[in-house]
Design a protein around this motif. Structure first.
Motif, PDB file in Angstrom:
ATOM      1  N   PRO A 100       1.737  51.563  60.817  1.00 37.63           N
ATOM      2  CA  PRO A 100       0.767  51.996  59.810  1.00 37.63           C
ATOM      3  C   PRO A 100       1.310  53.158  58.989  1.00 37.63           C
ATOM      4  CG  PRO A 100      -0.295  51.683  61.944  1.00 37.63           C
ATOM      5  CD  PRO A 100       1.185  51.582  62.179  1.00 37.63           C
ATOM      6  N   PHE A 101       0.942  53.198  57.710  1.00 38.33           N
ATOM      7  CA  PHE A 101       1.382  54.265  56.829  1.00 38.33           C
ATOM      8  C   PHE A 101       0.236  55.234  56.558  1.00 38.33           C
ATOM      9  CE2 PHE A 101       0.269  50.540  54.236  1.00 38.33           C
ATOM     10  CZ  PHE A 101      -0.696  51.049  53.378  1.00 38.33           C
ATOM     11  N   ALA A 102       0.550  56.348  55.943  1.00 36.75           N
ATOM     12  CA  ALA A 102      -0.441  57.387  55.681  1.00 36.75           C
ATOM     13  C   ALA A 102      -1.603  56.834  54.867  1.00 36.75           C
ATOM     14  CB  ALA A 102       0.211  58.546  54.921  1.00 36.75           C
ATOM     15  N   LEU A 103      -2.829  57.117  55.335  1.00 36.91           N
ATOM     16  CA  LEU A 103      -4.079  56.755  54.668  1.00 36.91           C
ATOM     17  C   LEU A 103      -4.366  55.252  54.700  1.00 36.91           C
ATOM     18  CD1 LEU A 103      -3.906  59.114  51.542  1.00 36.91           C
ATOM     19  CD2 LEU A 103      -4.982  59.558  53.759  1.00 36.91           C
ATOM     20  N   GLU A 104      -3.607  54.494  55.475  1.00 40.89           N
ATOM     21  CA  GLU A 104      -3.874  53.053  55.548  1.00 40.89           C
ATOM     22  C   GLU A 104      -5.106  52.788  56.411  1.00 40.89           C
ATOM     23  OE1 GLU A 104      -1.696  48.810  56.716  1.00 40.89           O
ATOM     24  OE2 GLU A 104      -0.877  50.689  57.473  1.00 40.89           O
ATOM     25  N   PRO A 105      -6.046  51.948  55.941  1.00 38.82           N
ATOM     26  CA  PRO A 105      -7.175  51.527  56.782  1.00 38.82           C
ATOM     27  C   PRO A 105      -6.715  50.444  57.749  1.00 38.82           C
ATOM     28  CG  PRO A 105      -7.337  50.507  54.625  1.00 38.82           C
ATOM     29  CD  PRO A 105      -6.136  51.411  54.576  1.00 38.82           C
ATOM     30  N   TYR A 106      -5.999  50.856  58.777  1.00 36.68           N
ATOM     31  CA  TYR A 106      -5.334  49.900  59.670  1.00 36.68           C
ATOM     32  C   TYR A 106      -6.315  49.382  60.721  1.00 36.68           C
ATOM     33  CZ  TYR A 106      -1.807  47.761  62.604  1.00 36.68           C
ATOM     34  OH  TYR A 106      -1.068  46.846  63.320  1.00 36.68           O
ATOM     35  N   SER A 107      -6.164  48.121  61.091  1.00 38.46           N
ATOM     36  CA  SER A 107      -6.941  47.527  62.176  1.00 38.46           C
ATOM     37  C   SER A 107      -6.079  46.453  62.829  1.00 38.46           C
ATOM     38  CB  SER A 107      -8.237  46.899  61.636  1.00 38.46           C
ATOM     39  OG  SER A 107      -7.955  45.904  60.666  1.00 38.46           O
ATOM     40  N   PRO A 108      -6.268  46.183  64.112  1.00 40.85           N
ATOM     41  CA  PRO A 108      -5.508  45.104  64.752  1.00 40.85           C
ATOM     42  C   PRO A 108      -5.930  43.761  64.168  1.00 40.85           C
ATOM     43  CG  PRO A 108      -7.184  45.967  66.232  1.00 40.85           C
ATOM     44  CD  PRO A 108      -7.166  46.886  65.057  1.00 40.85           C
ATOM     45  N   VAL A 109      -4.980  42.825  64.081  1.00 41.36           N
ATOM     46  CA  VAL A 109      -5.271  41.520  63.488  1.00 41.36           C
ATOM     47  C   VAL A 109      -6.413  40.821  64.223  1.00 41.36           C
ATOM     48  CG1 VAL A 109      -4.318  39.233  63.035  1.00 41.36           C
ATOM     49  CG2 VAL A 109      -2.945  41.263  62.558  1.00 41.36           C
ATOM     50  N   GLU A 110      -6.505  41.037  65.527  1.00 42.10           N
ATOM     51  CA  GLU A 110      -7.556  40.362  66.298  1.00 42.10           C
ATOM     52  C   GLU A 110      -8.957  40.848  65.944  1.00 42.10           C
ATOM     53  OE1 GLU A 110      -5.403  43.293  69.117  1.00 42.10           O
ATOM     54  OE2 GLU A 110      -4.874  41.838  67.544  1.00 42.10           O
ATOM     55  N   ALA A 111      -9.073  41.936  65.183  1.00 40.64           N
ATOM     56  CA  ALA A 111     -10.396  42.420  64.767  1.00 40.64           C
ATOM     57  C   ALA A 111     -11.076  41.465  63.792  1.00 40.64           C
ATOM     58  CB  ALA A 111     -10.263  43.803  64.132  1.00 40.64           C
ATOM     59  N   THR A 112     -10.327  40.519  63.228  1.00 44.08           N
ATOM     60  CA  THR A 112     -10.934  39.535  62.329  1.00 44.08           C
ATOM     61  C   THR A 112     -11.698  38.452  63.093  1.00 44.08           C
ATOM     62  OG1 THR A 112      -8.978  38.101  62.279  1.00 44.08           O
ATOM     63  CG2 THR A 112      -9.084  39.892  60.660  1.00 44.08           C
ATOM     64  N   ALA A 113     -11.386  38.252  64.374  1.00 42.75           N
ATOM     65  CA  ALA A 113     -11.953  37.126  65.130  1.00 42.75           C
ATOM     66  C   ALA A 113     -13.482  37.156  65.188  1.00 42.75           C
ATOM     67  CB  ALA A 113     -11.352  37.089  66.531  1.00 42.75           C
ATOM     68  N   PRO A 114     -14.137  38.302  65.453  1.00 42.63           N
ATOM     69  CA  PRO A 114     -15.606  38.283  65.481  1.00 42.63           C
ATOM     70  C   PRO A 114     -16.228  37.898  64.143  1.00 42.63           C
ATOM     71  CG  PRO A 114     -14.744  40.270  66.526  1.00 42.63           C
ATOM     72  CD  PRO A 114     -13.598  39.610  65.850  1.00 42.63           C
ATOM     73  N   TRP A 115     -15.607  38.301  63.048  1.00 39.79           N
ATOM     74  CA  TRP A 115     -16.116  37.920  61.734  1.00 39.79           C
ATOM     75  C   TRP A 115     -16.043  36.408  61.561  1.00 39.79           C
ATOM     76  CZ3 TRP A 115     -18.155  41.414  58.182  1.00 39.79           C
ATOM     77  CH2 TRP A 115     -18.027  42.768  58.532  1.00 39.79           C
ATOM     78  N   GLU A 116     -14.931  35.825  61.969  1.00 38.32           N
ATOM     79  CA  GLU A 116     -14.783  34.376  61.855  1.00 38.32           C
ATOM     80  C   GLU A 116     -15.769  33.647  62.760  1.00 38.32           C
ATOM     81  OE1 GLU A 116     -10.693  34.354  62.819  1.00 38.32           O
ATOM     82  OE2 GLU A 116     -10.015  34.715  60.754  1.00 38.32           O
ATOM     83  N   ARG A 117     -15.974  34.157  63.973  1.00 38.12           N
ATOM     84  CA  ARG A 117     -16.942  33.526  64.889  1.00 38.12           C
ATOM     85  C   ARG A 117     -18.358  33.614  64.339  1.00 38.12           C
ATOM     86  NH1 ARG A 117     -13.871  36.075  69.014  1.00 38.12           N
ATOM     87  NH2 ARG A 117     -15.498  37.664  69.313  1.00 38.12           N
ATOM     88  N   ALA A 118     -18.644  34.654  63.557  1.00 32.46           N
ATOM     89  CA  ALA A 118     -19.972  34.828  62.973  1.00 32.46           C
ATOM     90  C   ALA A 118     -20.138  34.068  61.656  1.00 32.46           C
ATOM     91  CB  ALA A 118     -20.249  36.316  62.754  1.00 32.46           C
TER      92      ALA A 118
END
Length: 301
Positions: A100-118
């Motif tokens: 991650p770089f400075a000021l990046e809104p970083y999140s793990p790729v797996e954080a997308t899974a709940p959105w897809e399930r919903a």
């Protein structure tokens, strides 16, 4: 968030949705729908500020949040967006492993899974680009510089000694230059300044060129050295007046930063969080994608 940089307050939500069990809040999120811009003609509500005490509850929370937005009359739910696109939004959808770089809104790729399930899918997509050839000039720039000089456009460093005065002009420019961006809503000067004043001690004027025409700022680029990776310069924000006479100014500003970064000993520039529909405005020719992001959406009709 970088040390010493205080995140500005987000807008007060229209509602908060919680999942509870045994009197304990397991997860919550905030919702915004009043004054939120329509997305392609659909009344839109935002989901953001997600919190959870345990894994595995996000999808249920997002389903409930979407139901609340539907009840409020929204036709589209979008997120994660913390109130507006001036604050934290987006999730990482792919990465090549670059830290991650400075000021990046970083999140793990797996954080997308709940959105897809919903039932959510990518709505707007973005990418960050890596440029490891700072010693090479962009071949498109000399002709663009000549055309801009003929239009009486002059580049100079950001005046950090009069930072608020510069911000006032850049705020007016941003309201005009970003008006067609997806999910964009304007904010007042004080809210805008609250986003950028904490960055002032981190900025080097040599890495923050502004373009002036008729005595007013017509384009600007904010870049900063990454404190954790000093040989990396992050191009955070680039904005210009949409006047067609200024076409190509994004390339010229970017190349100015690349040259300045190279002179300061940097070996990498990152063009951060570029919308996939607008990357041509500011990318160096040799830049390559190393991270992708998305705001997710769900139809509520």
């Amino acid at each position: 968030m970088m040390a010493g940089v205080v995140p500005p307050a987000i807008a007060v939500p229209d509602d908060v949705v919680e999942l509870r069990a045994g009197g304990t809040v397991r997860a919550r999120c905030s919702l915004w729908w009043g004054g939120i811009p329509a997305h392609r003609g659909r009344r839109t509500g935002l989901i953001g500020a997600l919190e959870a005490r345990e894994a595995g509850v996000h999808a249920a929370l997002l389903v409930r949040a979407a139901e609340r937005l539907r009840a409020a009359g929204c036709e589209l739910a979008a997120g994660p967006v913390d109130g507006d696109t001036w604050h934290r939004y987006r999730l990482v959808t792919w990465s090549d492993g670059t830290p991650p770089f400075a000021l990046e809104p970083y999140s793990p790729v797996e954080a997308t899974a709940p959105w897809e399930r919903a039932g959510f899918a990518p709505l707007e997509t973005y990418a960050s680009y890596r440029d490891d050839a700072l010693g090479a000039r962009d071949p498109r720039v000399p002709a663009l510089e000549a055309r801009l000089r003929a239009a009486a456009v002059v580049l100079r460093p950001l005046d950090l000694a009069h930072f608020d005065d510069e911000l006032a002009q850049i705020h007016a420019l941003a309201l005009h230059g970003f008006r067609d961006a997806a999910l964009y809503a304007p904010i007042g000067f004080e809210a805008f300044a609250a986003l950028y004043r904490p960055l002032a001690p981190l900025l080097d004027a040599r890495l923050c060129p502004v373009a002036v025409r008729d005595g007013r700022i017509a384009g600007a680029l904010f870049a900063l050295r990454d404190p954790r990776m000093p040989q990396t310069v992050v191009l955070k924000t680039v904005v210009r007046d949409p006047d067609r006479a200024l076409a190509g100014l994004g390339f010229v500003l970017t190349d100015s930063v690349r040259a300045g970064a190279h002179a300061l000993g940097a070996t990498r520039a990152i063009s951060a969080l570029q919308h996939d529909g607008s990357v041509a405005r500011s990318l160096a020719a040799q830049a390559v994608v190393f991270r992708r992001y998305a705001v997710f959406g769900k139809e509520l009709a």
